[in-house]
Design a protein around this motif. Structure first.
Motif, PDB file in Angstrom:
ATOM      1  N   SER A   1     -16.351  39.794  27.979  1.00  0.00           N
ATOM      2  CA  SER A   1     -17.100  40.780  27.053  1.00  0.00           C
ATOM      3  C   SER A   1     -17.162  39.932  25.605  1.00  0.00           C
ATOM      4  N   GLY A   2     -17.948  40.400  24.544  1.00  0.00           N
ATOM      5  CA  GLY A   2     -17.627  39.858  23.436  1.00  0.00           C
ATOM      6  C   GLY A   2     -19.048  39.334  22.749  1.00  0.00           C
ATOM      7  N   SER A   3     -19.405  39.202  21.715  1.00  0.00           N
ATOM      8  CA  SER A   3     -20.672  38.807  20.887  1.00  0.00           C
ATOM      9  C   SER A   3     -20.686  37.353  21.118  1.00  0.00           C
ATOM     10  N   ASP A   4     -19.779  36.667  21.659  1.00  0.00           N
ATOM     11  CA  ASP A   4     -19.825  35.288  21.634  1.00  0.00           C
ATOM     12  C   ASP A   4     -19.956  34.852  23.078  1.00  0.00           C
ATOM     13  N   ARG A   5     -19.960  35.645  24.213  1.00  0.00           N
ATOM     14  CA  ARG A   5     -19.740  35.414  25.525  1.00  0.00           C
ATOM     15  C   ARG A   5     -20.636  34.399  26.115  1.00  0.00           C
ATOM     16  N   LEU A   6     -22.153  34.578  26.037  1.00  0.00           N
ATOM     17  CA  LEU A   6     -22.901  33.650  26.548  1.00  0.00           C
ATOM     18  C   LEU A   6     -22.700  32.140  25.931  1.00  0.00           C
ATOM     19  N   ALA A   7     -22.803  32.294  24.559  1.00  0.00           N
ATOM     20  CA  ALA A   7     -22.670  30.872  23.988  1.00  0.00           C
ATOM     21  C   ALA A   7     -21.401  30.172  24.489  1.00  0.00           C
ATOM     22  N   TRP A   8     -20.114  30.966  24.439  1.00  0.00           N
ATOM     23  CA  TRP A   8     -18.922  30.421  24.843  1.00  0.00           C
ATOM     24  C   TRP A   8     -18.854  29.985  26.438  1.00  0.00           C
ATOM     25  N   LEU A   9     -19.348  30.590  27.530  1.00  0.00           N
ATOM     26  CA  LEU A   9     -19.555  30.490  28.474  1.00  0.00           C
ATOM     27  C   LEU A   9     -20.209  29.167  28.824  1.00  0.00           C
ATOM     28  N   HIS A  10     -21.372  28.998  28.113  1.00  0.00           N
ATOM     29  CA  HIS A  10     -22.308  27.978  28.273  1.00  0.00           C
ATOM     30  C   HIS A  10     -21.552  26.655  28.032  1.00  0.00           C
ATOM     31  N   LEU A  11     -20.584  26.564  27.274  1.00  0.00           N
ATOM     32  CA  LEU A  11     -19.856  25.218  26.929  1.00  0.00           C
ATOM     33  C   LEU A  11     -18.655  24.868  28.094  1.00  0.00           C
ATOM     34  N   LEU A  12     -18.557  25.967  29.031  1.00  0.00           N
ATOM     35  CA  LEU A  12     -17.602  25.706  29.885  1.00  0.00           C
ATOM     36  C   LEU A  12     -17.960  25.479  31.322  1.00  0.00           C
ATOM     37  N   ILE A  13     -19.229  25.966  31.702  1.00  0.00           N
ATOM     38  CA  ILE A  13     -19.688  26.162  32.968  1.00  0.00           C
ATOM     39  C   ILE A  13     -20.848  25.189  33.187  1.00  0.00           C
ATOM     40  N   THR A  14     -21.410  24.993  34.572  1.00  0.00           N
ATOM     41  CA  THR A  14     -22.211  24.019  34.799  1.00  0.00           C
ATOM     42  C   THR A  14     -23.831  24.461  34.419  1.00  0.00           C
ATOM     43  N   GLN A  15     -23.836  26.065  34.301  1.00  0.00           N
ATOM     44  CA  GLN A  15     -25.200  26.694  34.227  1.00  0.00           C
ATOM     45  C   GLN A  15     -25.589  26.683  32.660  1.00  0.00           C
ATOM     46  N   HIS A  16     -26.902  26.779  32.730  1.00  0.00           N
ATOM     47  CA  HIS A  16     -27.380  27.304  31.304  1.00  0.00           C
ATOM     48  C   HIS A  16     -27.539  28.750  31.107  1.00  0.00           C
ATOM     49  N   VAL A  17     -26.650  29.239  30.281  1.00  0.00           N
ATOM     50  CA  VAL A  17     -26.704  30.868  29.997  1.00  0.00           C
ATOM     51  C   VAL A  17     -26.647  31.433  28.645  1.00  0.00           C
ATOM     52  N   THR A  18     -27.083  30.489  27.812  1.00  0.00           N
ATOM     53  CA  THR A  18     -27.381  31.102  26.447  1.00  0.00           C
ATOM     54  C   THR A  18     -28.243  32.156  26.030  1.00  0.00           C
ATOM     55  N   GLU A  19     -29.334  32.027  26.983  1.00  0.00           N
ATOM     56  CA  GLU A  19     -30.472  33.153  27.031  1.00  0.00           C
ATOM     57  C   GLU A  19     -30.471  33.809  28.372  1.00  0.00           C
ATOM     58  N   LEU A  20     -29.406  33.871  28.995  1.00  0.00           N
ATOM     59  CA  LEU A  20     -29.206  34.727  30.328  1.00  0.00           C
ATOM     60  C   LEU A  20     -29.680  36.241  30.102  1.00  0.00           C
ATOM     61  N   ALA A  21     -30.730  36.817  30.675  1.00  0.00           N
ATOM     62  CA  ALA A  21     -31.080  38.103  30.425  1.00  0.00           C
ATOM     63  C   ALA A  21     -30.155  38.984  31.101  1.00  0.00           C
ATOM     64  N   PRO A  22     -30.304  40.100  30.713  1.00  0.00           N
ATOM     65  CA  PRO A  22     -29.643  41.348  31.319  1.00  0.00           C
ATOM     66  C   PRO A  22     -29.998  41.516  32.687  1.00  0.00           C
ATOM     67  N   GLY A  23     -29.216  41.620  33.719  1.00  0.00           N
ATOM     68  CA  GLY A  23     -29.839  41.897  34.813  1.00  0.00           C
ATOM     69  C   GLY A  23     -30.171  40.523  35.696  1.00  0.00           C
ATOM     70  N   GLN A  24     -30.272  39.372  35.181  1.00  0.00           N
ATOM     71  CA  GLN A  24     -30.594  38.277  35.739  1.00  0.00           C
ATOM     72  C   GLN A  24     -29.483  37.703  36.439  1.00  0.00           C
ATOM     73  N   ALA A  25     -29.443  37.380  37.840  1.00  0.00           N
ATOM     74  CA  ALA A  25     -28.272  36.661  38.595  1.00  0.00           C
ATOM     75  C   ALA A  25     -28.338  35.293  38.320  1.00  0.00           C
TER      76      ALA A  25
END
Length: 321
Positions: free
Chosen positions: A53-77
C-alpha cells in the motif's frame, strides 16, 4: 497453513509444496471435468498473500519487477517476476491493484523471502509491505464460472479464471455454497495442459524467463531498468536461451508417471542415452491421459521422439528453439 477444508469427507491431503490443502476429494477426473466446464472451486489457501500500500506503490514496484505497472488500473490482473542480478527467476507474483493497495499471491514458502527483499528496497518511498496470509485465503474459480465473489472481496480475473482473496473465516462457508470442490491435482492437470509454468516446478536455480515463454506474459520488454534486465535484453536481442519448455504426451500404458526430475533422453538413444533435460511436472488428464511439462536443451529437434525415464513421450513445442 492447514486448510479447514481438509476436514471435509473425501479430502486427501496434498504433499510436498502443496501441503496444507487437498490433493483431491475422491475423484480426480470428475474434479478436472468440473473445472474444465466452469464449475466448482479450488482451495489455494496455502499460498502466500502479500500487499503493498501507499501512494508510491505502483511506481516503486515498477522499479523492482519485470512487469510494467506504473499505470496498472484497479481490477486489472497481471503477473510479474523478480529476478536475480544474473537474470534467474527468484519470485513469481500474481498481482491486482484494488485502487488502494496491490494484492499478490505467491508460491507456498516464498513469502518471507519476498517480504524481506521488498522491505530492503523501500528506501524513501511511501510504501508499506504487509504479510496478509493469516488473514486471507486464495480461492480459484475456473474460467466460465458464474459464482459470485463476496461483496468487497478482491478479485484477479484472468483468461484461466478468477483468483479470490477471501477473509479466512469465510473460506468454509464460501466453499460450501460454491462447490463442487476440486483439489490441486485437478488444478495442476489443467495448468500442465495450458503449458503454464510454475515457480519451483518448471524453474530451478538457473532458469531465465525466456526458457519458459514468459517474455510478454510476465516480462515487459519496454520498461525501465530492474534487476536482471541486462540478461533479459541480451538473450532477447542477441541470443537464445540454453533450454526450452516442452509439453509431453506420455505413453498411457505405463502405470507410473515419471516424476519431477526424471531424465529426458532421445528415444533412439534408449534409457541409457545422454540426458537432454528433465520432467518438471506430470499429471493424469481426464481427456489427454498422462501428460507432462519438461525442460530440454534448446537444440533438441522439435519432432524428436523422447523418453521420460522409461516412458515414451511425444513432444509439443511450447518455446521455439
Amino acid at each position: 497453513m492447514k486448510s479447514p477444508l481438509l476436514s471435509l469427507p473425501g479430502a486427501v491431503p496434498a504433499e510436498g509444496r502443496d501441503e496444507g490443502v487437498a490433493a483431491h476429494y475422491g475423484d480426480l477426473f470428475r474434479e478436472q471435468r468440473a473445472l474444465a466446464d466452469g464449475s466448482g472451486l479450488v482451495d489455494l489457501s496455502h499460498r502466500g498473500v502479500v500487499t503493498v500500500s501507499g501512494s508510491d506503490r505502483l511506481a516503486w514496484l515498477h522499479l523492482l519487477i519485470t512487469q510494467h505497472v506504473t499505470e496498472l488500473a484497479p481490477g486489472q490482473a497481471t503477473e510479474a517476476l523478480i529476478l536475480s542480478a544474473n537474470g534467474h527467476i527468484e519470485h513469481a507474483l500474481y498481482l491486482v491493484d484494488d485502487g488502494e493497495r496491490v494484492w499478490m499471491h505467491v508460491e507456498p514458502g516464498t513469502r518471507q523471502d519476498l517480504i524481506a527483499y521488498l522491505e530492503s528496497m523501500k528506501f524513501f518511498y511511501r510504501v508499506e509491505v504487509a504479510d496478509r496470509t493469516e488473514d486471507f485465503a486464495v480461492v480459484h474459480l475456473p474460467a466460465g464460472s458464474i459464482a459470485e465473489a463476496p461483496e468487497g472481496s478482491v478479485v484477479r480475473e484472468t483468461p484461466y479464471g478468477r483468483d479470490l482473496f477471501l477473509p479466512r473465516p469465510e473460506l468454509e462457508s464460501y466453499a460450501a455454497g460454491h462447490g463442487p470442490l476440486a483439489g490441486v491435482l485437478a488444478y495442476e492437470a489443467l495448468r500442465v495442459e495450458a503449458h503454464r509454468p510454475r515457480l519451483g516446478f518448471e524453474t530451478d536455480h538457473r532458469t531465465i524467463p525466456h526458457e519458459l515463454g514468459l517474455i510478454g506474459v510476465a516480462v515487459h520488454l519496454q520498461k525501465g531498468c530492474y534487476r536482471g534486465q541486462e540478461t533479459v535484453a541480451r538473450v532477447h536481442n542477441l541470443g537464445k536461451p540454453p533450454r526450452r519448455l516442452v509439453f509431453l504426451h506420455l505413453d498411457g500404458s505405463e502405470v507410473h508417471l515419471p516424476g519431477p526430475g526424471t531424465p529426458v533422453r532421445l528415444a533412439s538413444d534408449g534409457p541409457d542415452g545422454r540426458q537432454l533435460g528433465f520432467v518438471t511436472t506430470s499429471a493424469r488428464h481426464y481427456e489427454l491421459g498422462p501428460i507432462a511439462l519438461a525442460l530440454v536443451k534448446r537444440n533438441v529437434a522439435v519432432d524428436a521422439e523422447l523418453l521420460a525415464g522409461d516412458t515414451a513421450a511425444a513432444q509439443e513445442t511450447v518455446v521455439e528453439p
